[in-house]
Design a protein around this motif. Structure first.
Motif, PDB file in Angstrom:
ATOM      1  N   SER A   1      43.096  27.106  45.671  1.00  0.00           N
ATOM      2  CA  SER A   1      41.966  26.717  46.511  1.00  0.00           C
ATOM      3  C   SER A   1      40.833  27.710  46.299  1.00  0.00           C
ATOM      4  O   SER A   1      40.908  28.592  45.442  1.00  0.00           O
ATOM      5  N   ALA A   2      39.763  27.576  47.071  1.00  0.00           N
ATOM      6  CA  ALA A   2      38.633  28.505  46.961  1.00  0.00           C
ATOM      7  C   ALA A   2      39.125  29.933  47.094  1.00  0.00           C
ATOM      8  O   ALA A   2      39.948  30.250  47.963  1.00  0.00           O
ATOM      9  N   GLY A   3      38.631  30.804  46.219  1.00  0.00           N
ATOM     10  CA  GLY A   3      39.099  32.174  46.185  1.00  0.00           C
ATOM     11  C   GLY A   3      40.232  32.405  45.205  1.00  0.00           C
ATOM     12  O   GLY A   3      40.681  33.542  45.038  1.00  0.00           O
ATOM     13  N   GLY A   4      40.681  31.325  44.556  1.00  0.00           N
ATOM     14  CA  GLY A   4      41.753  31.452  43.580  1.00  0.00           C
ATOM     15  C   GLY A   4      41.323  32.246  42.360  1.00  0.00           C
ATOM     16  O   GLY A   4      40.137  32.359  42.050  1.00  0.00           O
ATOM     17  N   ARG A   5      42.309  32.787  41.668  1.00  0.00           N
ATOM     18  CA  ARG A   5      42.063  33.631  40.502  1.00  0.00           C
ATOM     19  C   ARG A   5      42.911  33.168  39.317  1.00  0.00           C
ATOM     20  O   ARG A   5      44.129  32.970  39.469  1.00  0.00           O
ATOM     21  N   ILE A   6      42.274  33.039  38.166  1.00  0.00           N
ATOM     22  CA  ILE A   6      42.975  32.784  36.910  1.00  0.00           C
ATOM     23  C   ILE A   6      42.620  33.933  35.972  1.00  0.00           C
ATOM     24  O   ILE A   6      41.447  34.163  35.680  1.00  0.00           O
ATOM     25  N   ILE A   7      43.626  34.658  35.525  1.00  0.00           N
ATOM     26  CA  ILE A   7      43.421  35.833  34.670  1.00  0.00           C
ATOM     27  C   ILE A   7      44.349  35.701  33.472  1.00  0.00           C
ATOM     28  O   ILE A   7      45.566  35.559  33.638  1.00  0.00           O
ATOM     29  N   SER A   8      43.782  35.735  32.285  1.00  0.00           N
ATOM     30  CA  SER A   8      44.594  35.664  31.076  1.00  0.00           C
ATOM     31  C   SER A   8      44.589  37.016  30.374  1.00  0.00           C
ATOM     32  O   SER A   8      43.625  37.776  30.468  1.00  0.00           O
TER      33      SER A   8
ATOM     34  N   GLU B   1      33.547  25.453  34.625  1.00  0.00           N
ATOM     35  CA  GLU B   1      34.101  24.247  35.230  1.00  0.00           C
ATOM     36  C   GLU B   1      34.580  24.467  36.657  1.00  0.00           C
ATOM     37  O   GLU B   1      34.428  23.599  37.526  1.00  0.00           O
ATOM     38  N   LEU B   2      35.139  25.646  36.913  1.00  0.00           N
ATOM     39  CA  LEU B   2      35.746  25.900  38.220  1.00  0.00           C
ATOM     40  C   LEU B   2      34.834  26.654  39.180  1.00  0.00           C
ATOM     41  O   LEU B   2      35.196  26.859  40.337  1.00  0.00           O
ATOM     42  N   GLY B   3      33.658  27.058  38.698  1.00  0.00           N
ATOM     43  CA  GLY B   3      32.724  27.744  39.584  1.00  0.00           C
ATOM     44  C   GLY B   3      32.432  26.992  40.864  1.00  0.00           C
ATOM     45  O   GLY B   3      32.450  27.592  41.958  1.00  0.00           O
ATOM     46  N   PRO B   4      32.167  25.682  40.791  1.00  0.00           N
ATOM     47  CA  PRO B   4      31.895  24.940  42.032  1.00  0.00           C
ATOM     48  C   PRO B   4      33.070  24.933  43.014  1.00  0.00           C
ATOM     49  O   PRO B   4      32.869  24.705  44.209  1.00  0.00           O
ATOM     50  N   ARG B   5      34.268  25.202  42.516  1.00  0.00           N
ATOM     51  CA  ARG B   5      35.442  25.264  43.388  1.00  0.00           C
ATOM     52  C   ARG B   5      35.716  26.694  43.867  1.00  0.00           C
ATOM     53  O   ARG B   5      36.699  26.943  44.552  1.00  0.00           O
ATOM     54  N   HIS B   6      34.850  27.631  43.476  1.00  0.00           N
ATOM     55  CA  HIS B   6      34.968  29.036  43.875  1.00  0.00           C
ATOM     56  C   HIS B   6      36.289  29.651  43.415  1.00  0.00           C
ATOM     57  O   HIS B   6      36.910  30.451  44.120  1.00  0.00           O
ATOM     58  N   ILE B   7      36.700  29.266  42.203  1.00  0.00           N
ATOM     59  CA  ILE B   7      37.858  29.848  41.533  1.00  0.00           C
ATOM     60  C   ILE B   7      37.335  30.634  40.333  1.00  0.00           C
ATOM     61  O   ILE B   7      36.575  30.085  39.529  1.00  0.00           O
ATOM     62  N   THR B   8      37.700  31.893  40.220  1.00  0.00           N
ATOM     63  CA  THR B   8      37.204  32.702  39.112  1.00  0.00           C
ATOM     64  C   THR B   8      38.209  32.713  37.959  1.00  0.00           C
ATOM     65  O   THR B   8      39.425  32.580  38.156  1.00  0.00           O
ATOM     66  N   VAL B   9      37.662  32.890  36.760  1.00  0.00           N
ATOM     67  CA  VAL B   9      38.477  32.864  35.541  1.00  0.00           C
ATOM     68  C   VAL B   9      38.029  34.024  34.651  1.00  0.00           C
ATOM     69  O   VAL B   9      36.849  34.089  34.274  1.00  0.00           O
ATOM     70  N   ASN B  10      38.944  34.915  34.305  1.00  0.00           N
ATOM     71  CA  ASN B  10      38.586  36.084  33.502  1.00  0.00           C
ATOM     72  C   ASN B  10      39.676  36.404  32.492  1.00  0.00           C
ATOM     73  O   ASN B  10      40.827  35.964  32.630  1.00  0.00           O
ATOM     74  N   LEU B  11      39.280  37.172  31.490  1.00  0.00           N
ATOM     75  CA  LEU B  11      40.180  37.540  30.396  1.00  0.00           C
ATOM     76  C   LEU B  11      40.214  39.061  30.260  1.00  0.00           C
ATOM     77  O   LEU B  11      39.160  39.703  30.246  1.00  0.00           O
ATOM     78  N   VAL B  12      41.406  39.617  30.150  1.00  0.00           N
ATOM     79  CA  VAL B  12      41.585  41.043  29.918  1.00  0.00           C
ATOM     80  C   VAL B  12      42.166  41.232  28.521  1.00  0.00           C
ATOM     81  O   VAL B  12      43.207  40.657  28.190  1.00  0.00           O
ATOM     82  N   ASN B  13      41.490  42.027  27.700  1.00  0.00           N
ATOM     83  CA  ASN B  13      41.972  42.347  26.358  1.00  0.00           C
ATOM     84  C   ASN B  13      42.535  43.766  26.339  1.00  0.00           C
ATOM     85  O   ASN B  13      41.779  44.732  26.275  1.00  0.00           O
ATOM     86  N   PRO B  14      43.860  43.913  26.393  1.00  0.00           N
ATOM     87  CA  PRO B  14      44.426  45.256  26.301  1.00  0.00           C
ATOM     88  C   PRO B  14      44.271  45.817  24.888  1.00  0.00           C
ATOM     89  O   PRO B  14      44.278  45.076  23.899  1.00  0.00           O
ATOM     90  N   GLY B  15      44.166  47.126  24.819  1.00  0.00           N
ATOM     91  CA  GLY B  15      44.281  47.807  23.543  1.00  0.00           C
ATOM     92  C   GLY B  15      45.730  48.199  23.316  1.00  0.00           C
ATOM     93  O   GLY B  15      46.641  47.646  23.945  1.00  0.00           O
ATOM     94  N   PRO B  16      45.990  49.158  22.419  1.00  0.00           N
ATOM     95  CA  PRO B  16      47.367  49.602  22.189  1.00  0.00           C
ATOM     96  C   PRO B  16      47.987  50.086  23.498  1.00  0.00           C
ATOM     97  O   PRO B  16      47.425  50.943  24.176  1.00  0.00           O
ATOM     98  N   THR B  17      49.129  49.530  23.829  1.00  0.00           N
ATOM     99  CA  THR B  17      49.757  49.829  25.117  1.00  0.00           C
ATOM    100  C   THR B  17      51.217  50.204  24.895  1.00  0.00           C
ATOM    101  O   THR B  17      51.928  49.542  24.126  1.00  0.00           O
TER     102      THR B  17
END
Length: 247
Positions: free
Chosen positions: A132-139, A173-189
């Motif tokens: 719902s609104a406030g949801g988070r998608i993180i890849s 696409e999901l901005g109007p639903r107030h769901i954020t979508v972001n990507l994290v690129n790790p380095g050597p871990t």
């Protein structure tokens, strides 16, 4: 514990080890109940579940192989059913093929596309039934998608770069639903699969500005921020947590 995620429910794919386990534990430390998926190591998944429960949070481990889209979608639905809701999806599960492009067989190509590209897409589709609104998608992507310093990384880099398109277009696409979508690129871990004391570790660390590997907790800290209310205006972003690898 900041408890910024109190009463939230998160699912972390591939959360039984390495970066995924670090993310699952950090989200629990910040107050979330956490489900994690795993491919085959039930014992390691159970260990992470116990660590989360020791923090006073609910946890569940679900077996789901990323090559099976039905299993991926069903796992996300099961999280919402068993834990009552879903607020945060972290697409972390991945395979890491290495080898010259003309030597990797099509089975490896198909597995990589299935796990690294199709599975996140399927997981998002399932999650959208519950977020719902406030949801988070993180890849979780990879520094290799930004800079492949060794040969033999073409297939993996291609698969991780696909997540940039998923993130940026889905954010719109999901901005109007107030769901954020972001990507994290790790380095050597420093993980079992890529130890900081491995045979090529010194060379790999030398490509970073800081001259060292990250810990899973370093990646998890950024994921936790993106999952928090404080990151509510941050979407469509690609965040390189790589010690300056891509600088």
């Amino acid at each position: 514990m900041t408890m910024t995620l109190n009463d939230k429910v998160a699912v972390v794919t591939g959360g039984s080890r390495g970066i995924g386990a670090g993310i699952a534990l950090r989200l629990a430390q910040d107050g979330a109940d956490v489900a994690l998926t795993y491919r085959q190591d039930a014992d390691r998944a159970a260990t992470v579940v116990k660590q989360i429960e020791a923090l006073g949070r609910r946890a569940v481990a679900i077996q789901a192989d990323g090559v099976d889209p039905t299993a991926v979608g069903d796992a996300v639905d099961r999280v919402a059913t068993e834990l009552g809701r879903l607020d945060i999806l972290v697409n972390n599960a991945a395979v890491f093929p290495v080898g010259p492009m003309d030597e990797l067989d099509m089975t490896e190509v198909e597995q990589t596309i299935a796990v690294n590209i199709r599975a996140p897409y399927v997981a998002v589709r399932a999650a959208l039934r519950h977020l719902s609104a406030g949801g988070r998608i993180i890849s979780i992507g990879s520094n290799v998608g930004e800079r492949a310093v060794f040969p033999g990384l073409t297939l993996y880099a291609m698969s991780k770069t696909a997540l940039v398109g998923l993130t940026r277009a889905l954010a719109r696409e999901l901005g109007p639903r107030h769901i954020t979508v972001n990507l994290v690129n790790p380095g050597p871990t420093d993980t079992d699969a890529n130890p900081a004391d491995g045979p090529n570790a010194a060379t790999i660390a030398g490509f970073t500005a800081l001259g060292r590997f990250a810990l899973p907790a370093d990646i998890a800290a950024t994921v936790a921020h993106l999952a928090s209310p404080e990151a509510g205006y941050l979407t469509g972003a690609v965040v390189n947590v790589d010690g300056g690898f891509t600088s």
